[in-house]
Scaffold this motif. Structure first.
Motif, short mmCIF file in Angstrom:
data_model
loop_
_atom_site.label_atom_id
_atom_site.label_comp_id
_atom_site.label_asym_id
_atom_site.label_seq_id
_atom_site.Cartn_x
_atom_site.Cartn_y
_atom_site.Cartn_z
N LYS A 37 0.82 -1.20 0.00
CA LYS A 37 0.00 0.00 0.00
C LYS A 37 0.85 1.26 0.00
O LYS A 37 0.43 2.31 -0.49
N ASP A 38 2.07 1.15 0.53
CA ASP A 38 2.93 2.32 0.58
C ASP A 38 3.39 2.76 -0.81
O ASP A 38 3.81 3.91 -0.99
N ALA A 39 3.35 1.85 -1.77
CA ALA A 39 3.78 2.17 -3.13
C ALA A 39 2.65 2.71 -3.99
O ALA A 39 2.86 2.95 -5.18
N ILE A 40 1.47 2.90 -3.43
CA ILE A 40 0.31 3.35 -4.19
C ILE A 40 0.08 4.84 -3.93
O ILE A 40 0.15 5.30 -2.79
N LYS A 41 -0.21 5.56 -4.97
CA LYS A 41 -0.42 7.01 -4.88
C LYS A 41 -1.75 7.30 -4.19
O LYS A 41 -2.76 6.63 -4.43
N GLU A 42 -1.71 8.32 -3.34
CA GLU A 42 -2.95 8.75 -2.69
C GLU A 42 -3.82 9.51 -3.69
O GLU A 42 -3.36 10.02 -4.70
N PHE A 43 -5.10 9.60 -3.37
CA PHE A 43 -6.07 10.18 -4.31
C PHE A 43 -5.84 11.67 -4.52
O PHE A 43 -6.21 12.23 -5.55
N ASP A 44 -5.24 12.37 -3.53
CA ASP A 44 -5.04 13.81 -3.63
C ASP A 44 -3.63 14.18 -4.04
O ASP A 44 -3.23 15.35 -3.93
N LYS A 232 -11.97 20.31 0.83
CA LYS A 232 -12.38 20.79 2.13
C LYS A 232 -11.58 20.06 3.20
O LYS A 232 -11.59 18.82 3.27
N LEU A 233 -10.85 20.82 4.00
CA LEU A 233 -10.01 20.23 5.03
C LEU A 233 -10.86 19.63 6.14
O LEU A 233 -11.94 20.14 6.49
N ALA A 234 -10.33 18.55 6.70
CA ALA A 234 -10.97 17.94 7.86
C ALA A 234 -10.71 18.79 9.10
O ALA A 234 -9.88 19.71 9.10
N ASN A 235 -11.42 18.47 10.16
CA ASN A 235 -11.29 19.27 11.37
C ASN A 235 -9.92 19.12 12.02
O ASN A 235 -9.40 20.07 12.61
N ASN A 236 -9.34 17.91 11.89
CA ASN A 236 -8.04 17.67 12.53
C ASN A 236 -6.86 18.03 11.63
O ASN A 236 -5.72 17.80 12.00
N ALA A 237 -7.12 18.55 10.43
CA ALA A 237 -6.06 18.91 9.48
C ALA A 237 -5.82 20.41 9.56
O ALA A 237 -6.70 21.21 9.22
N ASP A 249 -6.25 11.29 7.37
CA ASP A 249 -7.56 11.73 6.90
C ASP A 249 -7.56 13.25 6.88
O ASP A 249 -7.91 13.91 7.87
N ARG A 250 -7.15 13.81 5.74
CA ARG A 250 -6.97 15.27 5.68
C ARG A 250 -8.08 15.99 4.96
O ARG A 250 -8.19 17.20 5.08
N ALA A 254 -17.34 17.92 0.60
CA ALA A 254 -17.79 19.30 0.81
C ALA A 254 -19.26 19.37 1.16
O ALA A 254 -19.72 20.42 1.64
N VAL A 255 -20.02 18.30 0.97
CA VAL A 255 -21.47 18.33 1.25
C VAL A 255 -21.80 17.49 2.47
O VAL A 255 -22.43 17.97 3.43
N THR A 256 -21.39 16.24 2.48
CA THR A 256 -21.78 15.32 3.55
C THR A 256 -20.77 15.29 4.69
O THR A 256 -21.09 14.83 5.78
N GLY A 257 -19.53 15.68 4.45
CA GLY A 257 -18.51 15.64 5.48
C GLY A 257 -17.85 14.29 5.65
O GLY A 257 -17.10 14.09 6.62
N ASP A 258 -18.08 13.35 4.74
CA ASP A 258 -17.45 12.03 4.82
C ASP A 258 -15.96 12.15 4.50
O ASP A 258 -15.55 12.97 3.66
N VAL A 259 -15.17 11.33 5.16
CA VAL A 259 -13.72 11.35 4.96
C VAL A 259 -13.41 10.79 3.57
O VAL A 259 -13.95 9.75 3.15
N LEU A 260 -12.52 11.47 2.85
CA LEU A 260 -12.13 11.06 1.50
C LEU A 260 -10.85 10.24 1.58
O LEU A 260 -9.98 10.49 2.41
N GLY A 261 -10.73 9.28 0.68
CA GLY A 261 -9.55 8.43 0.60
C GLY A 261 -9.57 7.61 -0.67
O GLY A 261 -10.47 7.74 -1.52
N ASN A 262 -8.59 6.73 -0.80
CA ASN A 262 -8.51 5.89 -2.00
C ASN A 262 -9.66 4.90 -2.08
O ASN A 262 -10.02 4.44 -3.17
N SER A 263 -10.21 4.54 -0.95
CA SER A 263 -11.31 3.57 -0.94
C SER A 263 -12.68 4.22 -1.16
O SER A 263 -13.68 3.51 -1.22
N VAL A 264 -12.71 5.54 -1.26
CA VAL A 264 -13.98 6.27 -1.43
C VAL A 264 -14.01 6.87 -2.82
O VAL A 264 -13.19 7.74 -3.14
#
Length: 330
Positions: A37-44, A232-237, A249-250, A254-264
Motif C-alpha cells: 500500500k505504501d507504493a500506491i499514490k494517494e487520491f489527492d 475541504k479540510l478535515a477538522n483535525n487537518a 484523513d486530511r 464538501a457536502v456530507t462531510g465524509d472522509v475522503l480516501g482511496n477507498s472512497v
C-alpha cells in the motif's frame, strides 16, 4: 504408477527450485514483486510529482495534477515540439536543395550534350562546304591528319607499372594515402559507430505532432481544459501546525462531510470545483442536478469522476504486480 516411480533417481537433475534460485542470483528471468500500500499514490497526490497537490487541477478525464507541475510539463513539451519541427524543416530544406541541384545537373548535361552534337555538326558541315566549293581538285587525304611515325621494333620501350602509376592515380593519392588529407579530414573515421557505417542510412524524420498529450491518459491537453480543484479540510487537518503529508484523513466531502480516501469514489463538480463523494452525487446531486455549493445548474458533463489510487487489495482494480523482464536462462 509403478512401484519405483517415486525414487530419488526419478527426479530431474536440475530441479525447478535450483533453477529458480540460480536465476534470481544470476539476474536471469523476469523479476516480479508484489507492491504494498505504501507504493500506491494517494487520491489527492499529483500524478507527476506524486506529492500532495498545493494548487490542484484536474483534467476532463479525472486525473489530478499540481498546477505548477502540469504547466512546466506543457511548456517543456511545446519547446520539444518546436525543436522537432525545426529539425523537420531543415530536412525539407535539404531535400529541396538536393532536388534543385539534381535538376541543375540534368540541365547542364543536356546543354553539354547539345554543344557536343552542335560542334560535331558544324565541323562536318564546314568540311563538306570546303570540299564542294573550291578544293574539288585536291584529294580528301590532304585534309586528314597525318599519322605519327611509329618507332621501330628495336627502339620500342616497354612501360612498366611504376611509369604509369602517376597517370593512373591522382596526384593527391599518389603522394599520400592518409585519411586526414583534403576533404577526408572533416569525415569521422569511426567506422565502428553504427550511424557512420557505409550501409547506414540517415533516419527519415516524420512531421512532428504539435499537440501536447496528457502524460497519464495520452489524450491532448492544454491549460484551458483543466479545472481548479478545491478540497475541504478535515477538522483535525491544520496546515500551520502539522503538514498535510503527516495527516492520514486530511480531506472530507464538501457536502456530507465524509472522509475522503482511496477507498472512497470521488467526483469534482465543474461549476464550483469542490470534491464530493460519488455516493453524494448519486443520492443528492442527481435528483435536481444543482450544485449544492453555489446553486449552479449541473449536467452530466459537469460531474468529473476522479481517478483515485489503489487500496492495496487486488479487488480495487489497480495493478499491484511490478515486473522487470530480463534475459531468461534456458
Amino acid at each position: 504408477m509403478t512401484r519405483h516411480s517415486k525414487n530419488s533417481t526419478a527426479n530431474a537433475v536440475y530441479t525447478y527450485h535450483e533453477k529458480h534460485k540460480d536465476s534470481s542470483t544470476g539476474g536471469y528471468g523476469t523479476t516480479q514483486m508484489r507492491l504494498s500500500k505504501d507504493a500506491i499514490k494517494e487520491f489527492d497526490c499529483c500524478n507527476l510529482t506524486l506529492q500532495p497537490c498545493i494548487d490542484p487541477v484536474i483534467t476532463k478525464d479525472g486525473y489530478l495534477f499540481d498546477k505548477q507541475a502540469i504547466l512546466e510539463y506543457i511548456i517543456h513539451q511545446k519547446k520539444l515540439n518546436a525543436r522537432k519541427l525545426r529539425e523537420y524543416q531543415k530536412q525539407l530544406d535539404r531535400k529541396q536543395q538536393e532536388v534543385e541541384e539534381q535538376n541543375a545537373n540534368d540541365h547542364q548535361k543536356k546543354i553539354n550534350k547539345f554543344l557536343e552534337k552542335e560542334a560535331t555538326y558544324s565541323v562536318n558541315q564546314s568540311v563538306k562546304n570546303l570540299l564542294s566549293s573550291k578544293h574539288q581538285d585536291q584529294s580528301l587525304s590532304s585534309y586528314l591528319p597525318t599519322p605519327k611515325s611509329t618507332p621501330s621494333s628495336t627502339s620500342t620501350r616497354i612501360s612498366t607499372y611504376d611509369d604509369n602509376l602517376d597517370e593512373i592515380l591522382p596526384s593527391s593519392t599518389a603522394s599520400t594515402i592518409s585519411n586526414m588529407v583534403g576533404n577526408q579530414a572533416a569525415q569521422l573515421p569511426s567506422f565502428w559507430v553504427p550511424a557512420l557505417t557505409p550501409a547506414a542510412k540517415k533516419t527519415e524524420l516524420i512531421k512532428p505532432d504539435q499537440h501536447v498529450y496528457c502524460p497519464i491518459s495520452g489524450k491532448p491537453i492544454s491549460m484551458k481544459d483543466v479545472i481548479d480543484v478545491k478540497f475541504k479540510l478535515a477538522n483535525n487537518a491544520d496546515k500551520k501546525n502539522r503538514p498535510l503529508v503527516a495527516v492520514r484523513d486530511r480531506y472530507v466531502c464538501a457536502v456530507t462531510g465524509d472522509v475522503l480516501g482511496n477507498s472512497v469514489p470521488c467526483a469534482v463538480l465543474r461549476t464550483s470545483g469542490y470534491v464530493v463523494t460519488m455516493d453524494c452525487v448519486n443520492r443528492l446531486i442527481k435528483l435536481d442536478m444543482i450544485d449544492p455549493i453555489n446553486g449552479a445548474k449541473l449536467t452530466d458533463y459537469d460531474i468529473i469522476p476522479m481517478q483515485r489510487g489503489g487500496t492495496g487489495y487486488s479487488g480495487s482494480g489497480v495493478q499491484l504486480d511490478a515486473k522487470l523482464p530480463t534475459p531468461a536462462m534456458q
